[in-house]
Structures are given as structure tokens and as C-alpha cells.
Scaffold this motif. Structure first.
Motif, PDB file in Angstrom:
ATOM      1  N   LEU A  19      18.914 -26.790 -44.711  1.00 23.70           N
ATOM      2  CA  LEU A  19      19.312 -26.585 -46.099  1.00 23.70           C
ATOM      3  C   LEU A  19      20.697 -25.951 -46.179  1.00 23.70           C
ATOM      4  O   LEU A  19      21.531 -26.355 -47.002  1.00 23.70           O
ATOM      5  N   ARG A  32      23.922 -27.677 -48.066  1.00 20.15           N
ATOM      6  CA  ARG A  32      24.583 -27.108 -49.240  1.00 20.15           C
ATOM      7  C   ARG A  32      26.011 -26.654 -48.942  1.00 20.15           C
ATOM      8  O   ARG A  32      26.898 -26.792 -49.777  1.00 20.15           O
ATOM      9  N   CYS A  49      15.845 -19.274 -47.619  1.00 21.09           N
ATOM     10  CA  CYS A  49      15.955 -19.913 -48.934  1.00 21.09           C
ATOM     11  C   CYS A  49      15.372 -21.324 -48.969  1.00 21.09           C
ATOM     12  O   CYS A  49      15.197 -21.971 -47.941  1.00 21.09           O
ATOM     13  N   ARG A  50      15.123 -21.762 -50.174  1.00 20.06           N
ATOM     14  CA  ARG A  50      14.732 -23.131 -50.458  1.00 20.06           C
ATOM     15  C   ARG A  50      15.438 -23.572 -51.740  1.00 20.06           C
ATOM     16  O   ARG A  50      15.977 -22.758 -52.474  1.00 20.06           O
ATOM     17  N   GLU A  51      15.421 -24.873 -52.006  1.00 15.59           N
ATOM     18  CA  GLU A  51      15.901 -25.384 -53.289  1.00 15.59           C
ATOM     19  C   GLU A  51      14.746 -25.381 -54.276  1.00 15.59           C
ATOM     20  O   GLU A  51      13.640 -25.809 -53.952  1.00 15.59           O
ATOM     21  N   LYS A  87      13.233 -29.735 -58.996  1.00 23.06           N
ATOM     22  CA  LYS A  87      13.923 -30.180 -60.215  1.00 23.06           C
ATOM     23  C   LYS A  87      13.009 -30.128 -61.425  1.00 23.06           C
ATOM     24  O   LYS A  87      13.419 -29.759 -62.523  1.00 23.06           O
ATOM     25  N   CYS A 121      16.062 -18.789 -54.164  1.00 26.10           N
ATOM     26  CA  CYS A 121      16.793 -20.012 -54.472  1.00 26.10           C
ATOM     27  C   CYS A 121      18.155 -19.979 -53.798  1.00 26.10           C
ATOM     28  O   CYS A 121      18.933 -19.032 -53.974  1.00 26.10           O
ATOM     29  N   ASP A 146      20.899 -21.379 -54.336  1.00 25.08           N
ATOM     30  CA  ASP A 146      22.080 -21.362 -55.201  1.00 25.08           C
ATOM     31  C   ASP A 146      22.623 -19.953 -55.432  1.00 25.08           C
ATOM     32  O   ASP A 146      23.815 -19.780 -55.694  1.00 25.08           O
TER      33      ASP A 146
END
Length: 323
Positions: free
Chosen positions: A7, A11, A125-127, A130, A302, A304
């Protein structure tokens, strides 16, 4: 490559040019990859993002500190797991990196206590999915629990099976690779207990991990391993809105807020875990509130939220692009 590293690579590649090198191939004495590693370590351009095991962390840190301090000062180290520096000498070498990223606040304090001054936090972390996660309705039907890890005594499988025997009114679902030499014992227990189901190894690449986990009411994590770090499954179950009943081992009590988004057992026995599950089974409103809290706590993990600092470290320190 771990899920965390994959990940991070994905990213960071949105912002920087990255040449990926898999050290597991180096272990196989692949000459081409070994030469690539040597060139990356000793070249004077670019920077490094090192997400490696403890042994590789020690080796690469020594080489960079001894032979290429200027490149080390532009590079970042992503620490996997919960092992702190074993010596002041090694801790001092870690100060040669632009930044050392660890997984929890207590890990950060432990590194700083050893004399590492450039520590920040980057969890496992992970995403975030959606589509909004749908919290499983607890209703009044049978409670369903999930164990999603390596199937081994060290991970607490014997404890979970003991709970299944004590609670025939609850279903227990197991996912994961069975440790070598443990197959016959585990599968024999599965055959003995009508409320236990083994689903094999879940394909996390082709399948929807969060969707699979969200089928269950509670996650069981009775691990006995002392260096768990931040297990990915604790993050994934949060994102799936599934509270965890965990042993008080390693950093579990820091990751699960007992009584809010799960339960951390002071003493991890089959009897203690049985009592915790019975309490949730008997109070479905409490179970729902824990599911909601687990989902809310997932936001911290997250990816981000951490990219800006990571990219800034690399952009401010690099020259000639990231290698």
C-alpha cells in the motif's frame, strides 16, 4: 511484500518515482537483484524508503551509517512490528535517517527512551473502502465470531477452540494457513465441534477482505505472540465494523479500547473469553455500540492521513529523484 509495504508503494508512487526492490529475492542469492541493492545503497543520488524486517533493518542501517551517511540523511525507515532498538549504539545509528516511522505511540516513546530523536508514527494503514461500511445487524439470532490469522497455538487457536466448546450457542469461523505440524489436531477439533467452521486461506488479492469480515459479529484475537506490532487484521476488522476480543499482549490494549470498541482480557483464558462473548451475546445494544465505535476508530488507520508527512520528508531530503 507485506500489505503495509504494498500500500505504501502504491500511494507514494502517486507522488514520486520509485524503483521497487524485493529483499526476499536477495535472500535467494539472485545476483541481479543483489547488484541493484548495492547500487541503491552506495549511490549518491536519490533517497531510500526502507520497510524491512528487524534483521534487514539492522544490516542496512549499519551499511548506510558506515558508508553512505549523506544518503541515509535523505532516507526514511518504516519499522515493522514492535521490536525496539537493542543497544544504544544501534539507536544512535537510527538517528542518521531523516525519519524513523513506528506503528504506535508507545513504540515511539520506547524508541525515544533509547535515544532515537527522529521518530514519527505511521501505523499499519489501509485504504478506507469507497462504499460506506454497513454495520451487521445483531438482531436476536445466533452470534457469529471470526478468527482471521495464522492457525497456530501461538496465535491462540487453542483458546478460541476452548471457547467454542463452552459456547455451543455461538458460531466460530476460522480463516488462515494452518501451521505445519498442527493440521491434524486443529482439523480434528473442527470435526468434533458442530459450531466450528474452517474456511481455509482467504485470498486477500482477489477477494474482499472487509466484506468477508463484516459477515461476523465479533473478532477473536487471543494471540500469545509478544512482538505482534499492529496486526493488519485489527485494522481490517475495525474498517469492517467488527469489535475485537483480544489478549492483553504486545500493543493490543493500545489498539483496542476495552469496553468501547472491543474487550481486552486481563487474563486470556478460554473461560475469560467465554465470559466476554456471553456478555456481548446477552446485550445486543452494547454489541452494536462497539461495532459503531470500531468503525469510527478505523479512521486513524487511513493511509491518506499520513502521506503528506511521508512525501514531505522525501521531497525535502532527496536529490535526483527517489530510488
Amino acid at each position: 511484500m507485506t500489505v503495509k509495504n504494498a500500500l505504501l508503494y502504491k500511494r507514494l508512487s502517486d507522488y514520486l518515482t520509485i524503483d521497487k526492490l524485493d529483499l526476499s529475492i536477495v535472500k535467494k542469492l539472485n545476483l541481479r537483484v543483489i547488484l541493484r541493492l548495492i547500487r541503491r545503497l552506495f549511490s549518491h543520488d536519490g533517497a531510500l524508503v526502507l520497510g524491512v524486517s528487524a534483521d534487514w533493518r539492522y544490516r542496512l542501517t549499519y551499511l548506510l551509517y558506515r558508508f553512505n551517511r549523506s544518503k541515509m540523511e535523505r532516507s526514511i525507515l518504516i519499522v515493522m512490528g514492535g521490536k525496539t532498538p537493542e543497544s544504544v549504539t544501534y539507536a544512535n545509528r537510527l538517528n542518521g535517517y531523516r525519519r524513523v516511522y513506528v506503528e504506535t505511540e508507545s513504540m515511539k516513546r520506547a524508541f525515544e527512551a533509547m535515544g532515537v530523536h527522529n521518530v514519527s508514527i505511521y501505523p499499519n494503514c489501509r485504504e478506507m473502502p469507497k462504499a460506506p461500511t454497513q454495520i451487521r445487524s445483531s438482531g436476536s439470532g445466533r452470534m457469529s465470531s471470526v478468527f482471521f490469522s495464522l492457525i497456530s497455538p501461538d496465535k491462540g487457536v487453542e483458546i478460541a477452540l476452548g471457547v467454542a466448546k463452552l459456547l455451543p450457542e455461538v458460531d466460530f469461523h476460522f480463516y488462515g494457513r494452518i501451521e505445519g505440524g498442527y493440521e491434524d489436531r486443529f482439523l480434528g477439533k473442527v470435526d468434533e465441534l458442530s459450531n466450528v467452521y474452517y474456511h481455509g486461506v482467504f485470498d486477500s488479492v482477489a477477494g474482499d477482505v472487509l466484506g468477508e469480515l463484516s459477515k461476523y459479529d465479533v473478532h477473536l484475537f487471543p494471540t500469545q505472540c509478544p512482538n505482534e506490532g499492529v496486526p493488519g487484521v485489527l485494522v481490517e476488522t475495525k474498517m469492517a465494523a467488527v469489535p475485537t476480543v483480544a489478549s492483553n499482549v504486545s500493543y493490543n490494549a493500545e489498539l483496542v479500547e476495552s469496553g468501547k470498541d472491543g474487550i481486552v482480557l486481563d487474563e486470556c483464558t478460554a473461560e475469560a473469553m467465554c465470559d466476554a462473548i456471553k456478555a456481548l451475546d446477552g446485550d445486543r445494544e452494547l454489541l452494536v455500540s462497539m461495532k459503531e465505535a470500531a468503525l469510527a476508530s478505523a479512521e486513524y488507520f487511513c493511509v491518506d492521513h499520513y502521506l503528506e508527512e511521508l512525501v514531505a520528508d522525501l521531497e525535502n531530503g532527496r536529490k535526483g529523484g527517489l530510488r
